[in-house]
Design an enzyme around this catalytic site. Sequence first.
Site, short mmCIF file in Angstrom:
data_model
loop_
_atom_site.label_atom_id
_atom_site.label_comp_id
_atom_site.label_asym_id
_atom_site.label_seq_id
_atom_site.Cartn_x
_atom_site.Cartn_y
_atom_site.Cartn_z
N ASP A 455 39.59 -23.17 -9.13
CA ASP A 455 39.92 -21.92 -9.80
C ASP A 455 40.31 -20.85 -8.78
O ASP A 455 39.97 -20.94 -7.59
CB ASP A 455 38.73 -21.44 -10.64
CG ASP A 455 39.16 -20.82 -11.96
OD1 ASP A 455 40.28 -20.29 -12.03
OD2 ASP A 455 38.36 -20.84 -12.92
N ASP A 519 43.30 -20.22 -20.11
CA ASP A 519 41.88 -20.22 -20.47
C ASP A 519 41.68 -20.22 -21.98
O ASP A 519 40.54 -20.33 -22.45
CB ASP A 519 41.18 -18.99 -19.87
CG ASP A 519 40.86 -19.17 -18.40
OD1 ASP A 519 40.87 -20.31 -17.92
OD2 ASP A 519 40.59 -18.15 -17.72
#
Length: 726
Positions: A455, A519
């Site tokens: 990430d 997301d």
Amino acid sequence: MDPLHLRSAGTSLVISFDSGEAEIIHWGADLGSTLPDLAILGEPVPHSAIDATVPAGLLPQASSSWRGRPGLRGHRIADGVSGLDFSPRLRAVAARTEGNTAIISQADPEAGLSVESTLALHDGGLLELRHTVTNDGTTPYQLDELATVLPVAPDAVELLDLTGRWCRENHPQRRAIQQGTWVRTGRHGRTGHDSSLLLAAGTARFGNRHGKVWATHLAWSGNHEQFTDTLGDGRTMIGGSELLGPAEVILEPQGTYTTPSLFAAYSDRGLDGISEAFYSWFRSRPHHVLPSAGGGKPRPVVLNTWEAVYFDHNLSTLIELADSAAELGVERFVLDDGWFRGRRDDHAGLGDWYVDESLWPNGLAPLIDAVTSRGMEFGLWVEPEMVNLDSDVARAHPEWIVGPAALSHKDGGRLPLEWRNQHIIDLVNPEAWQYIYDRIAALLTENNISYLKWDQNRDLLEHGHGGRSSVHEQTLAAYRLFDELKKSHPGVEIESCSSGGARVDLGILERTDRIWASDCNDALERQSIQRWTGLVVPPELVGGHIGPTTSHTTARTHDLSFRAITALFGHFGMEWDVRQVTGAEREELKRFIALYKEHRDLIHSGRMVRADVPDESLMLHGAVSAEPPQAGTTAALFALVSTRTAFAEQPGKVTIPGLEPDRTYRMEAISPVPGDSDYAHAFTQVQPPAWLAGGAVANGRFLAEVGVPMPILNPEHALLLRFTAL
């Protein structure tokens, strides 16, 4: 010099040297093997203008009287005087071809500059262009911009690009191409949620399957610009460049700078032809993840723990989740954020890449053993480029935290504002880079980890090293981190996640094995996000997960079939507490997992087909076998998706493009079907179309030209269609 002519997959690229500099005089449809005398292309000279023909050079320049954006901007610094050699006069000095690659050298000895350009036309028609500038002088040269540009034909009158935000990445916007410059600037220090994955110029109202299109993508994960530039003389250039910070690149004598690659595709078959060129390039790479039919490893069914447990890392709970996942047929189990020291929420711990002994007294081994003993791979979430101030590493090394000043914040230097409670670790600092590399490499060495979810959760604003702008060097350092970890642990796959889709580009994808497109797991949002991400990136590289019934990010509620059909056309997985899925819904989920396993080779190697459906409430897309299918095998899977209420009472006949015209197929709906938990919610109709119960038989030509009537789908539902070759 003689002109150079590259040809591949219906595309020609012609480079002329008649003006003294390299000039692309054609990029578009294949011209065949024989060219005429290119002198016929000499342009007229208008009144009140330069008294010569002005070339649109490979590197457009003011010294040739180009009045648009120049290809090279910069100046020399000598004896304390800056601004020298501001207008180079580059002329071609050598040109050659190696296969379907052209290498062109241009130089200006007086300015002390030379540029080598490489143009490779790959087998599937994708063009790759990059420049390398060398400072041949004896004093420093400050580079401000080196752009890669291509001409587009006069009948390109519309521009499509993409924009977005967190949880709404890659949405299209269109405008007319008019005189002037349209610039998309990314100053995020990463690609950016609002970055355009593609700039596409095309003929009027070009669509998925019709019209001419010229499209470009800049393979760079840092600051950048993408643009179209239309001059008063009617010529349009399209291109991109790295956006350099103040004095970020200063070339010492014999120093060089190479641009990111500009990838470009031409299609006379609409946007699907652009996708075919990009997919062909991706799938031809030696390190590309291949479907099992190609001798590679199939993309495993994934379970990510984030929306199942969040930061609640309890071994017994996670083993229960692994048990449930294995029983469903999951093949890769990924432990998300919360496993390392001090990490109970998102305020602390980033940078301390040690397993938290208070949570995991025996390390990660008990969970990893439980996962792998159940036949699944184990994956782990990391965020190596970020740091929390509340961390051991930040306290020990405040000088490793990126800021605009040369001083660390402990010594009075100002920090950028926090973003999600975090800052950036300075990978340009060799000690910081080595620490991060050592810690991630140690995790991979000490544990049986097959996969990293990598990430990167914030923009790189006010990004500096030693008081100077350093996004360029930080991007290269991050690339080097990926490269070295891949070299030392070649069996580990890496996902590029950047708070979802904020770092999706071919630069990062040269180093990673898939992306997390967003997301947001809301299936309605994902339909658009995945459709437009898939314009460039093939589905085997795009993670698509079934989320909970009610979305974590939008609070929308969707039936399982809609969520599953949406996730199916990507690298399929789940981000859901599957322990809570029981009864008929669990059996339906098992069927979708089995369906994905049965058809993933087709989805991950087939041609992506997107129909031009007149009803804007409907989307139709699918994967069609790239090779002629054997009788009795699945030749295509399509999804018909209803995104909102339709204007008309019924959808009428919907055509199915992309199948072999003279091949006969059996078409059947395979989800939802009677007996599924959400079948009754999917349709509002007194009577379905005649073919729905038993299927339909027709050839590809009939399906593409006449089509078949579709059932009346309720909004935010989908119908999965299978086509079997007969």
